[in-house]
Design an enzyme around this catalytic site. Structure first.
Site, short mmCIF file in Angstrom:
data_model
loop_
_atom_site.label_atom_id
_atom_site.label_comp_id
_atom_site.label_asym_id
_atom_site.label_seq_id
_atom_site.Cartn_x
_atom_site.Cartn_y
_atom_site.Cartn_z
N TRP A 190 0.83 -1.06 0.25
CA TRP A 190 -0.36 -0.24 0.13
C TRP A 190 0.34 1.38 0.14
O TRP A 190 1.87 1.26 0.79
CB TRP A 190 -0.61 -0.40 1.57
CG TRP A 190 -2.02 1.45 1.73
CD1 TRP A 190 -2.88 1.82 0.62
CD2 TRP A 190 -1.50 2.54 2.30
NE1 TRP A 190 -3.18 2.73 1.09
CE2 TRP A 190 -2.20 3.88 1.86
CE3 TRP A 190 -0.27 2.71 3.81
CZ2 TRP A 190 -2.16 4.67 2.45
CZ3 TRP A 190 -0.27 4.40 3.46
CH2 TRP A 190 -0.90 5.30 4.02
N GLU A 231 -2.90 -2.86 -2.68
CA GLU A 231 -3.89 -2.39 -1.57
C GLU A 231 -4.34 -0.89 -2.43
O GLU A 231 -3.74 -0.08 -3.04
CB GLU A 231 -3.64 -2.66 -1.23
CG GLU A 231 -5.05 -2.05 0.24
CD GLU A 231 -4.72 -2.22 2.21
OE1 GLU A 231 -5.33 -1.11 2.81
OE2 GLU A 231 -3.33 -2.27 2.47
N LYS A 233 -7.18 2.31 -2.53
CA LYS A 233 -7.63 3.57 -2.07
C LYS A 233 -8.46 4.36 -2.28
O LYS A 233 -7.58 5.09 -3.61
CB LYS A 233 -6.44 4.07 -1.14
CG LYS A 233 -7.18 4.17 0.61
CD LYS A 233 -5.94 5.20 1.53
CE LYS A 233 -6.92 5.28 2.46
NZ LYS A 233 -5.92 6.09 3.78
N ASP A 264 -9.65 -3.01 1.42
CA ASP A 264 -9.55 -2.23 2.89
C ASP A 264 -10.86 -2.01 3.08
O ASP A 264 -11.32 -1.35 1.82
CB ASP A 264 -8.78 -1.76 2.93
CG ASP A 264 -8.49 -1.22 4.30
OD1 ASP A 264 -9.60 -0.74 4.76
OD2 ASP A 264 -7.42 -1.45 4.77
N HIS A 267 -11.52 1.72 2.68
CA HIS A 267 -10.99 2.40 1.55
C HIS A 267 -11.78 2.57 0.30
O HIS A 267 -11.57 3.52 -0.67
CB HIS A 267 -9.41 1.65 1.15
CG HIS A 267 -7.90 1.87 1.79
ND1 HIS A 267 -7.21 1.17 1.43
CD2 HIS A 267 -8.37 2.00 3.28
CE1 HIS A 267 -6.10 1.37 2.22
NE2 HIS A 267 -6.98 1.75 3.10
N HIS A 291 -8.19 -7.10 4.12
CA HIS A 291 -7.43 -6.11 5.11
C HIS A 291 -9.33 -5.82 5.64
O HIS A 291 -10.20 -4.86 5.96
CB HIS A 291 -7.21 -4.42 5.01
CG HIS A 291 -6.13 -4.81 5.24
ND1 HIS A 291 -4.71 -4.07 4.82
CD2 HIS A 291 -5.44 -5.99 5.17
CE1 HIS A 291 -4.14 -4.48 4.96
NE2 HIS A 291 -3.38 -5.71 5.05
N ASP A 299 -12.05 6.51 6.57
CA ASP A 299 -11.41 5.28 6.77
C ASP A 299 -10.36 5.65 7.88
O ASP A 299 -9.25 6.33 8.09
CB ASP A 299 -9.69 5.49 5.68
CG ASP A 299 -9.08 4.60 5.92
OD1 ASP A 299 -9.74 3.17 6.26
OD2 ASP A 299 -8.03 4.84 5.08
N ASP A 301 -10.25 3.25 10.23
CA ASP A 301 -9.89 2.23 11.05
C ASP A 301 -10.26 1.85 12.87
O ASP A 301 -9.57 1.77 13.19
CB ASP A 301 -8.28 1.83 11.16
CG ASP A 301 -7.58 1.94 9.59
OD1 ASP A 301 -8.19 1.01 8.88
OD2 ASP A 301 -7.08 2.89 8.97
N ASP A 331 -7.05 -4.75 9.90
CA ASP A 331 -6.27 -3.34 9.71
C ASP A 331 -7.19 -2.60 10.25
O ASP A 331 -8.26 -1.37 9.64
CB ASP A 331 -6.04 -2.87 8.57
CG ASP A 331 -5.03 -2.06 8.40
OD1 ASP A 331 -5.03 -1.40 8.81
OD2 ASP A 331 -5.36 -1.12 6.84
#
Length: 430
Positions: A190, A231, A233, A264, A267, A291, A299, A301, A331
């Site tokens: 990423w 990855e 985004k 993800d 993302h 993820h 985003d 997390d 993640d």
């Protein structure tokens, strides 16, 4: 742990649950056996707020921010490993650890393009002792060569080459993990590259990124030891208007270069979900990486909760028969609560979601759909929501030798009082 009377109650409830599920054509024992074979790759960076252990570590950058200042942050690799061991001891099943490149054991100052397997030998030894596999990530952030928000797509060839060397070194480390532990390491790429405001040229950075990645991946590695993932985004902090490595970019790259695509959960646009993407990308890719995270409006997390989307992700993996083609990783990072508890809560929820999906009468649901009996399909899906899933989960924990219910929380609180609260809390709210 449970006393004998609790054990008897758990086993009795489990038998009742087995009977209920059997009436729907579900063999609970088969589901549990399948669950035991699914490792979740637990991320190391929850334990120290993504700071890592490089010399003279800088504050976070490259689109990453951690908030909170709860006591007990891991300040060394030994403390991080202790916290991880605590978390793993409270989870049923055998899992994996996902490391970032900034978590090596650097006795002397070592720049990112100079890292090697020797800096992670301690992790290999630890993983072998703990009987967990290892996954890896190059760290394209929090470095002077990433201060302007660009790495592999930088206009400066020297900076691009520095990060290409870092990517090549990261793959070598991942291959060493796979060879030593005899389980393929997934090394996930990423990069934060992008513009805060509207760019004049969207094409050139993507051409440079593709060329840099091609350099990194030029050497073929044994898939029995190592797998590459890329990855995507939608946007990040400092790259709100344009991210070079978009979903479309990496989807095309993964398909054309035979790489894993990493999806993800945080993302994409807040109204998008990755559960709906799994069956589409799996038509064209042999394997993917997930993820699993939880974005709240952006985003951000957050710790994974037992949400509708988490259940939908697990359902897609099981319903699509992708269990041997999807690598499940987590993640998130939350410094506002006990960091070990965050690991346990998030990982437990991922495992619970997989168990729930495995307890579905999948073939019956599909047959009803083929027959056009959407009434029965909906009725059965809704009935499953009130099935005694909790009794099966308790039995799984019991049979795995880990705490039942909230017993794990008391164990974490004792660990906090005896270990974590004695650490100097040097972390700052970022």
């Amino acid at each position: 742990m449970s006393n004998l009377r609790d054990t008897a109650s758990i086993e009795k409830a489990f038998q009742h649950a087995k009977d209920r599920y059997a009436a729907l054509g579900v063999d609970v024992n088969v589901a549990l056996k399948a669950l035991e074979s699914i490792p979740v790759s637990v991320h190391c960076w929850q334990g120290d707020d993504v700071q890592g252990f490089e010399h003279d570590s800088e504050k976070l950058g490259g689109g990453i921010a951690v908030t909170g200042n709860y006591i007990g942050k891991a300040r060394s690799i030994d403390e991080l490993r202790s916290d991880l061991e605590k978390a793993f001891s409270l989870l049923p099943g055998k899992h994996r650890l996902n490391l970032h490149a900034i978590y090596g054991e650097f006795i002397a100052p070592t720049d990112r393009n100079e890292i090697g397997p020797e800096h992670f030998q301690g992790w290999i030894d630890w993983a072998r002792q703990q009987q967990v596999g290892l996954d890896f990530n190059p760290s394209f952030f929090s470095h002077e060569n990433a201060n302007d928000g660009f790495t592999l797509s930088h206009t400066d060839a020297g900076i691009r080459n520095f990060w290409v060397e870092h990517g090549i070194a990261s793959r070598q480390i991942g291959e060493a993990f796979g060879a030593a532990l005899e389980t393929p390491c997934v090394t996930n790429f990423w990069v934060p590259d992008g513009f805060k405001d509207t760019p004049a040229d969207r094409r050139a950075p993507r051409e440079r990124l593709a060329a840099s990645l091609d350099e990194i991946f030029a050497q073929e590695l044994d898939p029995q030891r190592h797998l590459d993932a890329v990855e995507c985004k939608l946007f990040g902090i400092g790259s709100e208007s344009y991210v070079v490595g978009s979903h479309e970019f990496y989807l095309g790259y993964a398909i054309s270069r035979n790489k894993l695509l990493c999806l993800d959960a945080g993302h994409f646009h807040p109204t998008e979900v990755i559960s709906d993407k799994i069956s589409s990308v799996m038509m064209y890719l042999p394997e993917i990486l997930l993820h699993v995270s939880r974005g709240v409006r952006w985003d951000s997390d957050h710790v994974v909760t037992y949400s509708d989307e988490l259940q939908a992700i697990a359902q897609e993996i099981v319903r699509g028969n992708y269990l041997d083609r999807v690598h499940v990783g987590l993640d998130f990072f939350d410094a506002s609560i006990n960091r070990v508890a965050a690991w346990v809560i998030g990982t437990q929820n991922m495992i619970k979601a997989l168990l729930t999906a495995l307890l579905e009468p999948t073939q019956q649901l599909k047959q009803l759909e083929i027959e056009g009996d959407y009434t029965s399909r909906l009725a059965m899906m809704e009935e499953l929501k009130s099935m005694p899933f909790g009794a099966v989960w308790d039995y799984y924990c019991l049979s795995s030798g880990v705490p039942i219910g909230l017993e794990w929380l008391e164990s974490v609180k004792q660990y906090e009082n005896s270990v974590q609260k004695h650490r100097s809390n040097i972390s700052e709210t970022v």
